[in-house]
Design a protein around this motif. Structure first.
Motif, PDB file in Angstrom:
ATOM      1  N   SER A  43       0.804  -1.215   0.000  1.00 15.55           N
ATOM      2  CA  SER A  43       0.000   0.000   0.000  1.00 15.55           C
ATOM      3  C   SER A  43       0.838   1.267   0.000  1.00 15.55           C
ATOM      4  CB  SER A  43      -0.952   0.002   1.194  1.00 15.55           C
ATOM      5  OG  SER A  43      -0.204  -0.006   2.385  1.00 15.55           O
ATOM      6  N   ASN A  44       1.969   1.286   0.652  1.00 17.80           N
ATOM      7  CA  ASN A  44       2.780   2.503   0.733  1.00 17.80           C
ATOM      8  C   ASN A  44       3.527   2.797  -0.569  1.00 17.80           C
ATOM      9  OD1 ASN A  44       1.982   2.943   3.351  1.00 17.80           O
ATOM     10  ND2 ASN A  44       3.794   1.983   4.254  1.00 17.80           N
ATOM     11  N   PHE A  45       4.046   1.746  -1.236  1.00 14.93           N
ATOM     12  CA  PHE A  45       4.890   1.961  -2.418  1.00 14.93           C
ATOM     13  C   PHE A  45       4.147   1.854  -3.741  1.00 14.93           C
ATOM     14  CE2 PHE A  45       8.012   0.405   0.742  1.00 14.93           C
ATOM     15  CZ  PHE A  45       8.830   1.500   0.769  1.00 14.93           C
ATOM     16  N   ALA A  46       3.000   1.280  -3.752  1.00 16.65           N
ATOM     17  CA  ALA A  46       2.285   1.024  -4.998  1.00 16.65           C
ATOM     18  C   ALA A  46       2.041   2.283  -5.817  1.00 16.65           C
ATOM     19  CB  ALA A  46       0.977   0.306  -4.705  1.00 16.65           C
ATOM     20  N   PRO A  47       1.572   3.377  -5.281  1.00 19.66           N
ATOM     21  CA  PRO A  47       1.345   4.563  -6.103  1.00 19.66           C
ATOM     22  C   PRO A  47       2.647   5.142  -6.633  1.00 19.66           C
ATOM     23  CG  PRO A  47       0.193   4.784  -4.017  1.00 19.66           C
ATOM     24  CD  PRO A  47       1.025   3.554  -3.938  1.00 19.66           C
ATOM     25  N   SER A  48       3.727   5.105  -5.881  1.00 16.06           N
ATOM     26  CA  SER A  48       5.019   5.643  -6.332  1.00 16.06           C
ATOM     27  C   SER A  48       5.598   4.779  -7.456  1.00 16.06           C
ATOM     28  CB  SER A  48       6.013   5.693  -5.178  1.00 16.06           C
ATOM     29  OG  SER A  48       5.531   6.507  -4.151  1.00 16.06           O
ATOM     30  N   VAL A  49       5.515   3.476  -7.298  1.00 13.67           N
ATOM     31  CA  VAL A  49       6.044   2.559  -8.319  1.00 13.67           C
ATOM     32  C   VAL A  49       5.245   2.719  -9.603  1.00 13.67           C
ATOM     33  CG1 VAL A  49       6.341   0.125  -8.915  1.00 13.67           C
ATOM     34  CG2 VAL A  49       6.965   0.927  -6.646  1.00 13.67           C
ATOM     35  N   ALA A  50       3.968   2.840  -9.516  1.00 13.23           N
ATOM     36  CA  ALA A  50       3.114   3.019 -10.693  1.00 13.23           C
ATOM     37  C   ALA A  50       3.448   4.325 -11.393  1.00 13.23           C
ATOM     38  CB  ALA A  50       1.641   2.986 -10.289  1.00 13.23           C
ATOM     39  N   ALA A  51       3.709   5.377 -10.638  1.00 10.17           N
ATOM     40  CA  ALA A  51       4.065   6.675 -11.227  1.00 10.17           C
ATOM     41  C   ALA A  51       5.429   6.582 -11.916  1.00 10.17           C
ATOM     42  CB  ALA A  51       4.064   7.756 -10.161  1.00 10.17           C
ATOM     43  N   ILE A  52       6.375   5.865 -11.283  1.00 12.40           N
ATOM     44  CA  ILE A  52       7.713   5.701 -11.877  1.00 12.40           C
ATOM     45  C   ILE A  52       7.606   4.879 -13.164  1.00 12.40           C
ATOM     46  CG2 ILE A  52       9.960   4.618 -11.534  1.00 12.40           C
ATOM     47  CD1 ILE A  52       9.745   5.431  -8.565  1.00 12.40           C
ATOM     48  N   GLN A  53       6.805   3.830 -13.141  1.00  9.38           N
ATOM     49  CA  GLN A  53       6.617   3.017 -14.334  1.00  9.38           C
ATOM     50  C   GLN A  53       5.994   3.834 -15.451  1.00  9.38           C
ATOM     51  OE1 GLN A  53       4.314  -0.311 -12.936  1.00  9.38           O
ATOM     52  NE2 GLN A  53       6.135  -1.581 -12.613  1.00  9.38           N
ATOM     53  N   LYS A  54       5.059   4.671 -15.080  1.00 11.45           N
ATOM     54  CA  LYS A  54       4.417   5.510 -16.077  1.00 11.45           C
ATOM     55  C   LYS A  54       5.423   6.487 -16.701  1.00 11.45           C
ATOM     56  CE  LYS A  54       0.507   8.618 -16.631  1.00 11.45           C
ATOM     57  NZ  LYS A  54      -0.569   9.329 -15.978  1.00 11.45           N
ATOM     58  N   HIS A  55       6.249   7.068 -15.867  1.00  8.28           N
ATOM     59  CA  HIS A  55       7.285   7.991 -16.361  1.00  8.28           C
ATOM     60  C   HIS A  55       8.323   7.243 -17.212  1.00  8.28           C
ATOM     61  CE1 HIS A  55       5.984  11.656 -14.447  1.00  8.28           C
ATOM     62  NE2 HIS A  55       5.923  11.070 -13.237  1.00  8.28           N
ATOM     63  N   LEU A  56       8.714   6.052 -16.784  1.00  8.01           N
ATOM     64  CA  LEU A  56       9.676   5.257 -17.571  1.00  8.01           C
ATOM     65  C   LEU A  56       9.078   4.872 -18.923  1.00  8.01           C
ATOM     66  CD1 LEU A  56      11.305   2.914 -14.906  1.00  8.01           C
ATOM     67  CD2 LEU A  56      12.375   4.800 -16.135  1.00  8.01           C
ATOM     68  N   GLY A  57       7.807   4.551 -18.961  1.00 11.47           N
ATOM     69  CA  GLY A  57       7.128   4.251 -20.225  1.00 11.47           C
ATOM     70  C   GLY A  57       7.143   5.460 -21.145  1.00 11.47           C
ATOM     71  N   ALA A  58       6.889   6.650 -20.566  1.00 15.38           N
ATOM     72  CA  ALA A  58       6.908   7.876 -21.368  1.00 15.38           C
ATOM     73  C   ALA A  58       8.316   8.168 -21.876  1.00 15.38           C
ATOM     74  CB  ALA A  58       6.382   9.050 -20.540  1.00 15.38           C
ATOM     75  N   VAL A  59       9.319   7.940 -21.033  1.00 14.62           N
ATOM     76  CA  VAL A  59      10.722   8.150 -21.437  1.00 14.62           C
ATOM     77  C   VAL A  59      11.085   7.175 -22.557  1.00 14.62           C
ATOM     78  CG1 VAL A  59      13.115   7.919 -20.653  1.00 14.62           C
ATOM     79  CG2 VAL A  59      11.461   9.146 -19.239  1.00 14.62           C
ATOM     80  N   GLU A  60      10.640   5.933 -22.405  1.00 15.39           N
ATOM     81  CA  GLU A  60      10.924   4.918 -23.422  1.00 15.39           C
ATOM     82  C   GLU A  60      10.287   5.306 -24.753  1.00 15.39           C
ATOM     83  OE1 GLU A  60      10.521   0.082 -24.005  1.00 15.39           O
ATOM     84  OE2 GLU A  60       9.400   1.066 -22.414  1.00 15.39           O
ATOM     85  N   THR A  61       9.055   5.764 -24.729  1.00 14.46           N
ATOM     86  CA  THR A  61       8.369   6.197 -25.948  1.00 14.46           C
ATOM     87  C   THR A  61       9.102   7.374 -26.584  1.00 14.46           C
ATOM     88  OG1 THR A  61       6.261   5.495 -24.979  1.00 14.46           O
ATOM     89  CG2 THR A  61       6.148   6.987 -26.853  1.00 14.46           C
ATOM     90  N   GLU A  62       9.515   8.290 -25.768  1.00 12.68           N
ATOM     91  CA  GLU A  62      10.249   9.466 -26.265  1.00 12.68           C
ATOM     92  C   GLU A  62      11.582   9.043 -26.874  1.00 12.68           C
ATOM     93  OE1 GLU A  62       9.954  13.165 -27.163  1.00 12.68           O
ATOM     94  OE2 GLU A  62       8.222  12.177 -26.287  1.00 12.68           O
ATOM     95  N   LEU A  63      12.287   8.108 -26.227  1.00 15.93           N
ATOM     96  CA  LEU A  63      13.565   7.623 -26.766  1.00 15.93           C
ATOM     97  C   LEU A  63      13.366   6.901 -28.092  1.00 15.93           C
ATOM     98  CD1 LEU A  63      15.437   6.372 -23.564  1.00 15.93           C
ATOM     99  CD2 LEU A  63      16.001   8.339 -24.992  1.00 15.93           C
ATOM    100  N   GLU A  64      12.275   6.161 -28.227  1.00 12.98           N
ATOM    101  CA  GLU A  64      11.987   5.500 -29.494  1.00 12.98           C
ATOM    102  C   GLU A  64      11.766   6.525 -30.603  1.00 12.98           C
ATOM    103  OE1 GLU A  64       8.631   2.962 -28.859  1.00 12.98           O
ATOM    104  OE2 GLU A  64       9.798   1.455 -27.780  1.00 12.98           O
ATOM    105  N   LYS A  65      11.034   7.603 -30.312  1.00 16.91           N
ATOM    106  CA  LYS A  65      10.810   8.658 -31.298  1.00 16.91           C
ATOM    107  C   LYS A  65      12.131   9.309 -31.713  1.00 16.91           C
ATOM    108  CE  LYS A  65       6.175  10.008 -29.774  1.00 16.91           C
ATOM    109  NZ  LYS A  65       5.407  11.073 -29.125  1.00 16.91           N
ATOM    110  N   ILE A  66      12.946   9.594 -30.695  1.00 22.81           N
ATOM    111  CA  ILE A  66      14.257  10.221 -30.966  1.00 22.81           C
ATOM    112  C   ILE A  66      15.118   9.271 -31.807  1.00 22.81           C
ATOM    113  CG2 ILE A  66      16.414  10.977 -29.900  1.00 22.81           C
ATOM    114  CD1 ILE A  66      14.689  12.061 -27.571  1.00 22.81           C
TER     115      ILE A  66
END
Length: 139
Positions: free
Chosen positions: A7-30
């Motif tokens: 319960s304590n880490f789940a929202p933070s991990v989900a936010a980090i995963q979401k940001h990593l997914g966005a970074v990955e998408t951006e790196l693919e575009k680049i």
């Protein structure tokens, strides 16, 4: 002791995963853009290299062509010089023979008669030897 608390880490991990997914998408575009740019640059460089090589080969062909023409021109000049020199020596020899014939007509007639007899004997001798060879073959 260390227990995982979902319960304590789940929202933070989900936010980090979401940001990593966005970074990955951006790196693919680049990466795709860089690939296209690299491909375009390589194509342009290839065209430039092809043009440079074409120019160099054209210049080399022109040099060979000019060298061949120069050699042909030189050969023509040399042949004309040789022809003129031969004509000059032939004319001089003919004048010498003509002056000798005028100065010594009887000697000239004798020499011409001797040369004629030698040529006739050579022709008659070769004709006789070839006819005797062919008659031996028939037997």
């Amino acid at each position: 002791m260390f227990q995982y608390r979902k319960s304590n880490f789940a929202p933070s991990v989900a936010a980090i995963q979401k940001h990593l997914g966005a970074v990955e998408t951006e790196l693919e575009k680049i990466g795709r853009m860089a690939g296209r740019r690299t491909s375009d640059a390589a194509a342009a460089a290839s065209d430039q290299i092809g043009d440079a090589i074409s120019t160099i080969l054209s210049e080399m062909a022109e040099r060979f062509r000019k060298g061949g023409q120069a050699a042909g021109d030189q050969a023509g000049r040399l042949s004309n010089q040789a022809l003129n020199l031969g004509a000059k020596y032939g004319s001089n020899a003919l004048q010498e023979v003509a002056s000798e014939v005028e100065d010594r007509p009887l000697v000239t007639i004798g020499i011409a008669l001797g040369i004629g007899i030698l040529i006739g004997a050579a022709v008659l001798g070769s004709a006789t030897s070839s006819s005797s060879t062919s008659s031996r073959r028939r037997r």
